[in-house]
Write a protein that holds these residues in place. Sequence first.
Motif, PDB file in Angstrom:
ATOM      1  N   ARG A  65       0.887  -1.335   0.071  1.00  0.00           N
ATOM      2  CA  ARG A  65       0.030  -0.004   0.013  1.00  0.00           C
ATOM      3  C   ARG A  65       0.974   1.272   0.102  1.00  0.00           C
ATOM      4  NH1 ARG A  65      -2.775   0.068   4.906  1.00  0.00           N
ATOM      5  NH2 ARG A  65      -3.630   2.002   4.079  1.00  0.00           N
ATOM      6  N   CYS A  66       2.068   1.171   0.135  1.00  0.00           N
ATOM      7  CA  CYS A  66       3.041   2.216   0.152  1.00  0.00           C
ATOM      8  C   CYS A  66       2.992   3.063  -1.274  1.00  0.00           C
ATOM      9  CB  CYS A  66       4.428   1.850   0.256  1.00  0.00           C
ATOM     10  SG  CYS A  66       5.709   3.276   0.293  1.00  0.00           S
ATOM     11  N   GLU A  67       2.698   4.318  -1.162  1.00  0.00           N
ATOM     12  CA  GLU A  67       2.878   5.174  -2.350  1.00  0.00           C
ATOM     13  C   GLU A  67       3.885   5.933  -2.682  1.00  0.00           C
ATOM     14  OE1 GLU A  67      -0.896   7.498  -1.933  1.00  0.00           O
ATOM     15  OE2 GLU A  67      -2.262   5.771  -2.105  1.00  0.00           O
ATOM     16  N   GLY A  68       4.811   5.769  -1.784  1.00  0.00           N
ATOM     17  CA  GLY A  68       6.316   6.281  -1.944  1.00  0.00           C
ATOM     18  C   GLY A  68       6.328   7.850  -1.750  1.00  0.00           C
ATOM     19  N   HIS A  69       5.492   8.439  -0.743  1.00  0.00           N
ATOM     20  CA  HIS A  69       5.519   9.860  -0.551  1.00  0.00           C
ATOM     21  C   HIS A  69       6.802  10.414   0.252  1.00  0.00           C
ATOM     22  CE1 HIS A  69       1.298  10.624  -1.681  1.00  0.00           C
ATOM     23  NE2 HIS A  69       1.092   9.369  -1.036  1.00  0.00           N
ATOM     24  N   GLY A  70       7.469   9.281   1.000  1.00  0.00           N
ATOM     25  CA  GLY A  70       8.635   9.465   1.521  1.00  0.00           C
ATOM     26  C   GLY A  70       8.657  10.318   2.669  1.00  0.00           C
ATOM     27  N   LEU A  71       7.372  10.611   3.228  1.00  0.00           N
ATOM     28  CA  LEU A  71       7.407  11.547   4.333  1.00  0.00           C
ATOM     29  C   LEU A  71       8.027  10.833   5.596  1.00  0.00           C
ATOM     30  CD1 LEU A  71       4.059  13.358   3.933  1.00  0.00           C
ATOM     31  CD2 LEU A  71       5.936  14.174   3.364  1.00  0.00           C
ATOM     32  N   CYS A  72       7.636   9.697   5.769  1.00  0.00           N
ATOM     33  CA  CYS A  72       8.322   8.806   6.853  1.00  0.00           C
ATOM     34  C   CYS A  72       9.854   8.824   6.654  1.00  0.00           C
ATOM     35  CB  CYS A  72       8.035   7.166   7.004  1.00  0.00           C
ATOM     36  SG  CYS A  72       8.524   6.505   5.330  1.00  0.00           S
ATOM     37  N   ALA A  73      10.510   8.960   5.962  1.00  0.00           N
ATOM     38  CA  ALA A  73      11.929   9.113   5.640  1.00  0.00           C
ATOM     39  C   ALA A  73      12.459  10.369   6.028  1.00  0.00           C
ATOM     40  CB  ALA A  73      12.428   8.491   4.306  1.00  0.00           C
ATOM     41  N   ASP A 110      12.098   1.903  -5.976  1.00  0.00           N
ATOM     42  CA  ASP A 110      10.868   2.061  -6.463  1.00  0.00           C
ATOM     43  C   ASP A 110       9.999   3.123  -5.502  1.00  0.00           C
ATOM     44  OD1 ASP A 110      11.318   0.123  -8.560  1.00  0.00           O
ATOM     45  OD2 ASP A 110      11.068  -1.400  -7.309  1.00  0.00           O
ATOM     46  N   ALA A 111      10.670   3.689  -4.616  1.00  0.00           N
ATOM     47  CA  ALA A 111      10.131   4.636  -3.850  1.00  0.00           C
ATOM     48  C   ALA A 111       9.181   3.911  -2.782  1.00  0.00           C
ATOM     49  CB  ALA A 111       9.343   5.591  -4.319  1.00  0.00           C
ATOM     50  N   VAL A 112       9.365   2.642  -2.500  1.00  0.00           N
ATOM     51  CA  VAL A 112       8.756   1.993  -1.557  1.00  0.00           C
ATOM     52  C   VAL A 112       9.606   1.966  -0.050  1.00  0.00           C
ATOM     53  CG1 VAL A 112       7.744  -0.485  -0.719  1.00  0.00           C
ATOM     54  CG2 VAL A 112       7.602   0.258  -3.006  1.00  0.00           C
ATOM     55  N   VAL A 113       8.749   2.213   0.899  1.00  0.00           N
ATOM     56  CA  VAL A 113       9.391   2.184   2.602  1.00  0.00           C
ATOM     57  C   VAL A 113      10.301   0.921   2.560  1.00  0.00           C
ATOM     58  CG1 VAL A 113       7.654   1.361   3.682  1.00  0.00           C
ATOM     59  CG2 VAL A 113       9.199   2.920   4.810  1.00  0.00           C
ATOM     60  N   VAL A 133       0.508   3.320   6.185  1.00  0.00           N
ATOM     61  CA  VAL A 133       1.134   1.735   6.207  1.00  0.00           C
ATOM     62  C   VAL A 133       2.205   1.613   7.313  1.00  0.00           C
ATOM     63  CG1 VAL A 133       0.633   2.002   3.719  1.00  0.00           C
ATOM     64  CG2 VAL A 133       2.886   2.436   4.618  1.00  0.00           C
ATOM     65  N   LEU A 134       2.149   2.290   8.195  1.00  0.00           N
ATOM     66  CA  LEU A 134       3.315   2.108   8.935  1.00  0.00           C
ATOM     67  C   LEU A 134       2.810   2.034  10.540  1.00  0.00           C
ATOM     68  CD1 LEU A 134       5.803   4.511   7.911  1.00  0.00           C
ATOM     69  CD2 LEU A 134       6.008   2.071   7.441  1.00  0.00           C
ATOM     70  N   ARG A 135       3.194   1.239  11.449  1.00  0.00           N
ATOM     71  CA  ARG A 135       2.742   1.032  12.766  1.00  0.00           C
ATOM     72  C   ARG A 135       3.845   0.443  13.828  1.00  0.00           C
ATOM     73  NH1 ARG A 135      -2.362  -2.551  13.845  1.00  0.00           N
ATOM     74  NH2 ARG A 135      -0.565  -4.038  13.927  1.00  0.00           N
ATOM     75  N   VAL A 136       4.044   1.179  14.708  1.00  0.00           N
ATOM     76  CA  VAL A 136       4.994   0.837  15.892  1.00  0.00           C
ATOM     77  C   VAL A 136       4.469  -0.057  16.945  1.00  0.00           C
ATOM     78  CG1 VAL A 136       6.867   1.573  17.601  1.00  0.00           C
ATOM     79  CG2 VAL A 136       6.395   2.978  15.526  1.00  0.00           C
ATOM     80  N   VAL A 137       5.093  -1.330  16.814  1.00  0.00           N
ATOM     81  CA  VAL A 137       4.182  -2.546  17.720  1.00  0.00           C
ATOM     82  C   VAL A 137       5.438  -2.728  18.801  1.00  0.00           C
ATOM     83  CG1 VAL A 137       2.637  -3.261  16.104  1.00  0.00           C
ATOM     84  CG2 VAL A 137       4.829  -4.178  16.345  1.00  0.00           C
ATOM     85  N   GLU A 138       4.991  -3.620  20.074  1.00  0.00           N
ATOM     86  CA  GLU A 138       5.989  -4.133  20.827  1.00  0.00           C
ATOM     87  C   GLU A 138       6.288  -5.538  20.572  1.00  0.00           C
ATOM     88  OE1 GLU A 138       7.014  -2.471  23.655  1.00  0.00           O
ATOM     89  OE2 GLU A 138       6.049  -0.578  23.121  1.00  0.00           O
TER      90      GLU A 138
END
Length: 63
Positions: free
Chosen positions: A9-17, A29-32, A58-63
């Motif tokens: 589902r990653c659209e390659g916006h790159g905001l996470c990076a 390919d601009a995928v996280v 598309v990102l979630r921090v889990v224990e």
Amino acid sequence: MRIQTDTSRCEGHGLCADVAPEVYDLDEDAVVVLRHDVLPEALRAKAEAGARACPVAVLRVVE
């Protein structure tokens, strides 16, 4: 602690990076891409901020 991601589902916006380059990167390919298999506690706040920045959640921090 780790990060779950749905790369299909990653659209390659790159905001996470942009927000957390210590945690996230983009491939050719601009995928996280995650920089850590197991996330160090010291990077938790950065990882969470990067996950929140994702416009398609598309990102979630889990224990």
